[in-house]
Design an enzyme around this catalytic site. Structure first.
Site, PDB file in Angstrom:
ATOM      1  N   PRO A 141       0.847  -1.203   0.000  1.00 31.94           N
ATOM      2  CA  PRO A 141       0.000   0.000   0.000  1.00 31.94           C
ATOM      3  C   PRO A 141       0.881   1.253   0.000  1.00 31.94           C
ATOM      4  O   PRO A 141       1.867   1.325   0.741  1.00 31.94           O
ATOM      5  CB  PRO A 141      -0.807  -0.116   1.292  1.00 31.94           C
ATOM      6  CG  PRO A 141      -0.820  -1.586   1.590  1.00 31.94           C
ATOM      7  CD  PRO A 141       0.516  -2.099   1.115  1.00 31.94           C
ATOM      8  N   THR A 142       0.550   2.218  -0.820  1.00 31.86           N
ATOM      9  CA  THR A 142       1.420   3.377  -1.030  1.00 31.86           C
ATOM     10  C   THR A 142       1.574   4.248   0.207  1.00 31.86           C
ATOM     11  O   THR A 142       2.592   4.874   0.379  1.00 31.86           O
ATOM     12  CB  THR A 142       0.921   4.243  -2.191  1.00 31.86           C
ATOM     13  OG1 THR A 142      -0.439   4.571  -1.964  1.00 31.86           O
ATOM     14  CG2 THR A 142       1.061   3.512  -3.505  1.00 31.86           C
ATOM     15  N   ASN A 143       0.570   4.285   1.081  1.00 30.27           N
ATOM     16  CA  ASN A 143       0.677   5.161   2.247  1.00 30.27           C
ATOM     17  C   ASN A 143       1.051   4.411   3.522  1.00 30.27           C
ATOM     18  O   ASN A 143       0.822   4.889   4.605  1.00 30.27           O
ATOM     19  CB  ASN A 143      -0.618   5.968   2.436  1.00 30.27           C
ATOM     20  CG  ASN A 143      -1.832   5.089   2.483  1.00 30.27           C
ATOM     21  OD1 ASN A 143      -1.757   3.906   2.206  1.00 30.27           O
ATOM     22  ND2 ASN A 143      -2.958   5.666   2.820  1.00 30.27           N
ATOM     23  N   CYS A 144       1.632   3.224   3.379  1.00 27.70           N
ATOM     24  CA  CYS A 144       2.121   2.463   4.536  1.00 27.70           C
ATOM     25  C   CYS A 144       3.634   2.579   4.575  1.00 27.70           C
ATOM     26  O   CYS A 144       4.306   2.431   3.571  1.00 27.70           O
ATOM     27  CB  CYS A 144       1.725   0.991   4.440  1.00 27.70           C
ATOM     28  SG  CYS A 144      -0.026   0.697   4.703  1.00 27.70           S
ATOM     29  N   LEU A 145       4.165   2.833   5.759  1.00 32.44           N
ATOM     30  CA  LEU A 145       5.616   2.978   5.903  1.00 32.44           C
ATOM     31  C   LEU A 145       6.315   1.634   5.828  1.00 32.44           C
ATOM     32  O   LEU A 145       5.819   0.623   6.147  1.00 32.44           O
ATOM     33  CB  LEU A 145       5.941   3.668   7.234  1.00 32.44           C
ATOM     34  CG  LEU A 145       5.327   5.052   7.402  1.00 32.44           C
ATOM     35  CD1 LEU A 145       5.613   5.571   8.798  1.00 32.44           C
ATOM     36  CD2 LEU A 145       5.857   6.007   6.364  1.00 32.44           C
TER      37      LEU A 145
END
Length: 111
Positions: free
Chosen positions: A107-111
């Protein structure tokens, strides 16, 4: 880039251990990825993995935690679409780990 050995095939993984190709995913690949994470896939895990693949087919992205929880609640009911259930299944990182096991991109907004 590392690889995963499945039935004599070598599947490419990205730097974070996600499958490099969506089409390489299979139940066997999911089980091998889960084993690397110390997880034995149960029917509850499979339910979420198949739901994630449906989400990806619908929206062409891997959901972060909040959209994953909402989507699970919508399709599986509130007893399965909640953070406690998903955190228990996926070691406290449901969006990232479930996407990895489902053969989807991080997922793009997971670190």
């Amino acid at each position: 880039m590392s690889t995963l050995q499945i039935s004599g095939r070598e599947l490419s993984l990205d730097k974070d251990g996600y499958l490099a190709e969506l089409t390489d995913w299979s139940d066997e690949a999911a089980q091998a990825l889960a084993a690397q994470e110390g997880i034995q896939l149960s029917p509850e895990h499979w339910e979420i993995l198949h739901l994630l693949r449906k989400f990806y087919d619908e929206f062409q992205l891997s959901p972060a935690n909040r959209p994953l929880i909402k989507y699970a609640a919508l399709h599986l009911g509130p007893e399965k679409g909640n953070s406690l259930h998903l955190n228990r299944l996926f070691n406290g990182t449901p969006a990232k780990l479930a996407a990895k096991l489902a053969g989807l991109p991080k997922p793009t907004n997971c670190l």
